[in-house]
Scaffold this motif. Structure first.
Motif, short mmCIF file in Angstrom:
data_model
loop_
_atom_site.label_atom_id
_atom_site.label_comp_id
_atom_site.label_asym_id
_atom_site.label_seq_id
_atom_site.Cartn_x
_atom_site.Cartn_y
_atom_site.Cartn_z
N ASN A 121 -0.83 -83.74 -5.16
CA ASN A 121 -1.65 -83.81 -6.37
C ASN A 121 -3.09 -83.38 -6.07
OD1 ASN A 121 -2.05 -84.44 -9.12
ND2 ASN A 121 -2.84 -86.44 -8.59
N VAL A 122 -3.65 -83.92 -5.01
CA VAL A 122 -5.04 -83.60 -4.64
C VAL A 122 -5.18 -82.11 -4.30
CG1 VAL A 122 -6.83 -83.97 -2.88
CG2 VAL A 122 -5.63 -85.93 -3.88
N ILE A 123 -4.24 -81.61 -3.48
CA ILE A 123 -4.35 -80.23 -3.00
C ILE A 123 -4.10 -79.22 -4.12
CG2 ILE A 123 -3.26 -78.53 -1.46
CD1 ILE A 123 -2.84 -80.89 0.51
N LEU A 124 -3.02 -79.42 -4.88
CA LEU A 124 -2.70 -78.45 -5.94
C LEU A 124 -3.72 -78.51 -7.07
CD1 LEU A 124 1.19 -78.91 -6.02
CD2 LEU A 124 -0.10 -77.06 -4.94
N ASN A 125 -4.16 -79.71 -7.42
CA ASN A 125 -5.17 -79.83 -8.48
C ASN A 125 -6.47 -79.14 -8.09
OD1 ASN A 125 -4.88 -81.26 -11.08
ND2 ASN A 125 -3.87 -82.78 -9.82
N SER A 126 -6.92 -79.35 -6.86
CA SER A 126 -8.21 -78.75 -6.46
C SER A 126 -8.09 -77.23 -6.42
CB SER A 126 -8.69 -79.30 -5.11
OG SER A 126 -7.74 -79.07 -4.10
N CYS A 127 -6.94 -76.73 -5.98
CA CYS A 127 -6.72 -75.28 -5.92
C CYS A 127 -6.73 -74.68 -7.33
CB CYS A 127 -5.41 -75.00 -5.22
SG CYS A 127 -5.03 -73.25 -5.03
N LEU A 128 -5.92 -75.25 -8.23
CA LEU A 128 -5.80 -74.69 -9.58
C LEU A 128 -7.05 -74.90 -10.42
CD1 LEU A 128 -2.10 -75.60 -10.16
CD2 LEU A 128 -3.04 -73.31 -10.47
N ALA A 129 -7.70 -76.04 -10.26
CA ALA A 129 -8.93 -76.30 -11.03
C ALA A 129 -10.02 -75.31 -10.63
CB ALA A 129 -9.40 -77.73 -10.80
N THR A 130 -10.10 -75.00 -9.34
CA THR A 130 -11.10 -74.02 -8.87
C THR A 130 -10.80 -72.64 -9.43
OG1 THR A 130 -11.40 -75.27 -6.83
CG2 THR A 130 -12.15 -72.99 -6.81
N MET A 131 -9.52 -72.24 -9.39
CA MET A 131 -9.14 -70.93 -9.94
C MET A 131 -9.44 -70.85 -11.43
SD MET A 131 -5.53 -70.43 -7.89
CE MET A 131 -5.01 -69.06 -8.92
N ALA A 132 -9.06 -71.90 -12.17
CA ALA A 132 -9.30 -71.91 -13.63
C ALA A 132 -10.79 -71.86 -13.93
CB ALA A 132 -8.67 -73.16 -14.24
N ASN A 133 -11.57 -72.58 -13.15
CA ASN A 133 -13.02 -72.62 -13.34
C ASN A 133 -13.63 -71.23 -13.14
OD1 ASN A 133 -15.45 -74.08 -13.83
ND2 ASN A 133 -15.91 -73.94 -11.65
N MET A 134 -13.15 -70.52 -12.13
CA MET A 134 -13.68 -69.17 -11.87
C MET A 134 -13.31 -68.20 -12.99
SD MET A 134 -13.22 -68.71 -7.77
CE MET A 134 -14.15 -67.18 -7.78
N LEU A 135 -12.18 -68.47 -13.65
CA LEU A 135 -11.77 -67.63 -14.79
C LEU A 135 -12.33 -68.17 -16.12
CD1 LEU A 135 -8.06 -67.08 -13.68
CD2 LEU A 135 -9.88 -65.35 -13.71
N GLN A 136 -13.15 -69.23 -16.01
CA GLN A 136 -13.80 -69.85 -17.18
C GLN A 136 -12.78 -70.35 -18.20
OE1 GLN A 136 -16.91 -67.21 -18.61
NE2 GLN A 136 -18.11 -67.48 -16.74
N ARG A 137 -11.73 -70.95 -17.70
CA ARG A 137 -10.69 -71.55 -18.53
C ARG A 137 -10.33 -72.92 -17.94
NH1 ARG A 137 -12.10 -67.59 -20.77
NH2 ARG A 137 -10.87 -66.15 -22.09
N SER A 138 -9.48 -73.66 -18.65
CA SER A 138 -9.01 -74.93 -18.09
C SER A 138 -7.49 -74.99 -18.17
CB SER A 138 -9.63 -76.12 -18.83
OG SER A 138 -9.28 -76.06 -20.20
N LEU A 139 -6.91 -75.74 -17.24
CA LEU A 139 -5.46 -75.89 -17.17
C LEU A 139 -5.12 -77.38 -17.20
CD1 LEU A 139 -4.72 -73.45 -14.18
CD2 LEU A 139 -4.21 -73.01 -16.59
N THR A 140 -3.97 -77.71 -17.75
CA THR A 140 -3.45 -79.07 -17.65
C THR A 140 -2.28 -79.04 -16.67
OG1 THR A 140 -1.98 -78.71 -19.53
CG2 THR A 140 -4.13 -79.69 -19.99
N MET A 141 -2.09 -80.17 -15.96
CA MET A 141 -1.03 -80.23 -14.95
C MET A 141 -0.14 -81.44 -15.17
SD MET A 141 -2.97 -78.95 -11.50
CE MET A 141 -1.44 -78.79 -10.63
N THR A 142 1.13 -81.26 -14.84
CA THR A 142 2.07 -82.37 -14.96
C THR A 142 1.92 -83.31 -13.76
OG1 THR A 142 3.77 -81.09 -13.80
CG2 THR A 142 3.77 -80.98 -16.22
N ILE A 143 2.55 -84.47 -13.87
CA ILE A 143 2.57 -85.44 -12.77
C ILE A 143 3.35 -84.82 -11.61
CG2 ILE A 143 3.51 -87.70 -12.09
CD1 ILE A 143 3.02 -88.53 -15.05
N PRO A 144 2.89 -85.02 -10.36
CA PRO A 144 3.58 -84.41 -9.22
C PRO A 144 5.00 -84.96 -9.04
CG PRO A 144 1.88 -85.93 -8.46
CD PRO A 144 1.69 -85.77 -9.93
N GLU A 145 5.90 -84.07 -8.65
CA GLU A 145 7.30 -84.42 -8.42
C GLU A 145 7.66 -83.98 -7.01
OE1 GLU A 145 11.63 -83.18 -10.38
OE2 GLU A 145 9.78 -82.36 -11.21
N VAL A 146 8.33 -84.84 -6.25
CA VAL A 146 8.72 -84.51 -4.88
C VAL A 146 10.17 -84.05 -4.88
CG1 VAL A 146 9.00 -85.37 -2.52
CG2 VAL A 146 7.08 -86.18 -3.92
#
Length: 213
Positions: A121-146
């Motif tokens: 959750n920490v790793i994927l969220n930080s990666c995607l949030a940074t990418m979305a921020n650079m594209l000036q958009r926002s993303l929502t994410m589901t609860i992590p599943e193992v």
């Protein structure tokens, strides 16, 4: 037969996406470094438009053992699936690392699922949030599943029609230097998402060119 330009990235778009993914993954690696207390080494991102079956094979070709993955789906202007993937034997080592080597082997096994989900959750969220921020958009994410299984199971290529569909496949190898921990951060996006992403990359390139001008 040449590829449809609508479902490919040109050189400039690929370079821009590589830079954005690099920054996102570097932010994720920084968070992982804080969690495990050791340096995290990253490869250059690989970005390809391939069938879902081929994406699964790219991971399987590198790993002969079963895999464990934390999966989160993301949605917004573009949507897809993000995966943090490890060989199964690495997962307990990761749990030991993030818990500071203070737990017994049984305790590590008992909390493996929960600890992996939180780490992913920490790793994927930080990666995607940074990418979305650079594209000036926002993303929502589901609860992590193992998930556990081979590449085909993780990428859900059992369904023949889905397996043959083209996807944008991003993956990055990583390793924790002083521990036996290695794995991949991978993302899959379908073609409508790729077309939406192309438009956002165009805007990003214009901003960067404008700033440089």
């Amino acid at each position: 037969m040449s590829a449809d330009p609508a479902v490919t990235l040109d050189e400039l778009e690929t370079d821009a996406l590589t830079e954005i993914v690099n920054i996102g993954v570097s932010r994720a690696a920084s968070n992982l470094r804080k969690m495990v207390g050791d340096q995290v080494l990253l490869s250059v991102p690989s970005i390809e438009v391939v069938s879902q079956r081929r994406a699964a094979r790219l991971i399987n070709e590198r790993e002969i053992t079963q895999l464990i993955a934390v999966r989160q789906d993301f949605a917004g202007p573009f949507s897809g699936r993000a995966l943090l993937i490890f060989p199964v034997e690495n997962s307990l080592e990761l749990v030991r690392a993030v818990t500071g080597d203070e737990l017994s082997p049984q305790e590590v096994q008992d909390i493996e699922h929960e600890a992996l989900a939180e780490t992913g959750n920490v790793i994927l969220n930080s990666c995607l949030a940074t990418m979305a921020n650079m594209l000036q958009r926002s993303l929502t994410m589901t609860i992590p599943e193992v998930l556990r299984g081979d590449g085909a199971a993780l990428f859900e290529t059992r369904d023949e029609t889905a397996a043959d569909g083209l996807v944008l496949f991003l993956y990055i190898d990583f390793a924790v230097r002083k521990r036996d921990i290695r794995g991949y951060i991978a993302m899959l996006m379908d073609l409508p998402s790729l077309q939406a992403l192309k438009a956002l990359l165009g805007e990003f390139i214009e901003r960067v060119v404008g700033d440089d001008g």
